[in-house]
Write an enzyme that holds these catalytic residues in place. Structure first.
Site, PDB file in Angstrom:
ATOM      1  NE  ARG A  93      -8.837   3.967  -9.401  1.00 36.47           N
ATOM      2  CZ  ARG A  93      -8.850   2.647  -9.230  1.00 36.47           C
ATOM      3  NH1 ARG A  93      -8.931   2.125  -8.006  1.00 36.47           N
ATOM      4  NH2 ARG A  93      -8.776   1.849 -10.275  1.00 36.47           N
ATOM      5  CG  ASP A  94      -1.687   7.821 -11.782  1.00 35.44           C
ATOM      6  OD1 ASP A  94      -1.066   8.157 -10.736  1.00 35.44           O
ATOM      7  OD2 ASP A  94      -1.123   7.282 -12.756  1.00 35.44           O
ATOM      8  CB  ILE A  95      -4.312  13.846 -10.022  1.00 33.63           C
ATOM      9  CG1 ILE A  95      -5.765  13.452 -10.277  1.00 33.63           C
ATOM     10  CG2 ILE A  95      -4.058  15.301 -10.410  1.00 33.63           C
ATOM     11  CD1 ILE A  95      -6.143  13.422 -11.728  1.00 33.63           C
ATOM     12  CG  ASN A  99      -0.951  10.550 -15.698  1.00 31.83           C
ATOM     13  OD1 ASN A  99      -0.232  10.074 -16.570  1.00 31.83           O
ATOM     14  ND2 ASN A  99      -1.388   9.840 -14.667  1.00 31.83           N
ATOM     15  CB  THR A 138       1.643   8.427  -8.578  1.00 32.59           C
ATOM     16  OG1 THR A 138       1.383   7.967  -9.918  1.00 32.59           O
ATOM     17  CG2 THR A 138       3.098   8.868  -8.479  1.00 32.59           C
TER      18      THR A 138
END
Length: 260
Positions: A93-95, A99, A138
């Site tokens: 959920r936050d690629i 990261n 993001t």
């Protein structure tokens, strides 16, 4: 707030402990320690002295696009890591570039090896608790269903496609305020990457735009399938270019022979 932060931290540690993959930052140890009478949760992970993919991109200069073959290398590693997480029913959920930590091979520093990190926003795809459906992520890369609070495994595919779009063109698919980003991701259509980078073929355009489809079911069936299609599109273009070069070289040789 402190209790909730500790709970989320412990949750992240348990998720990472389930993962064992070459391109996921490993977890060596985790637990709680008492320091000066205060209980502190901790995790032990390796230091990546080369920094993150975001840092590496900044060092190359702003708005710099990468060759499709180099992006294919990044997409393949990222997709391998994410497919492993999906196989464990974990959605990241936050690629985004920050990261992914990197290791730079000495023989080819232009093709970093990736280590996926930061599972703090990860969601177990087989759970449906109300707390897991908050809108998180993001905004530059978030999928339409993510804005609605209903992420699925294909959400990670959308975010990786948005990141690859940025790597190819030097800019994300959409830009603007938070409200503008939400509307564009839910309703707007990004320009084909080839309009911003002539090295991108129409075949690769189709692959990326499919992975950026508004409905999860219209994307590739798995994130691994997206990576394979991406690689095939890049290889097809390279084969065509090599064939064209060989044809031009052959014509030049024939012209030189006739001149003699």
């Amino acid at each position: 707030a402190a209790i909730e932060a500790a709970r989320l931290f412990q949750r992240e540690m348990r998720l990472i402990a389930k993962l064992n993959h070459t391109h996921i930052l490993p977890l060596f140890d985790y637990g709680e320690a008492v320091v000066d009478g205060i209980s502190l949760p901790y995790m032990v992970m390796p230091v990546c002295a080369d920094g993150s993919l975001a840092m590496w991109l900044r060092q190359r200069g702003n708005a710099v696009s990468l060759p499709p073959a180099d992006v294919a290398h990044i997409v393949q590693q990222a997709a391998d890591a994410l497919q492993h997480a999906h196989d464990q029913q974990i959605i990241h959920r936050d690629i985004k570039p920050s990261n992914f930590l990197i290791r730079l091979p000495k023989d080819n520093p232009n093709r970093p090896d990736l280590l996926l990190s930061d599972f703090g926003l990860a969601k177990l795809s087989d759970t449906s608790s109300s707390t897991s459906n908050h809108i998180v992520g993001t905004p530059l890369y978030m999928a339409p269903e993510q804005w609605r609070g209903h992420p699925v495994q294909a959400t990670d595919q959308y975010m990786l496609a948005a990141m690859s779009y940025e790597l190819l063109t030097g800019r994300p698919p959409f830009r603007g305020t938070l409200e503008q980003l939400m509307v564009q991701h839910i309703q707007g259509q990004p320009a084909p990457p080839s309009t911003l980078n002539p090295q991108v073929s129409s075949t690769l355009d189709s692959v990326i735009l499919r992975a950026l489809a508004k409905r999860p079911e219209d994307r590739f069936p798995t994130i691994s399938a997206f990576a394979r299609a991406f690689q095939a599109a890049v290889q097809s273009t390279q084969t065509e270019q090599d064939s064209l070069y060989e044809t031009m070289q052959s014509n030049d040789e024939k012209t030189a022979a006739l001149a003699d």
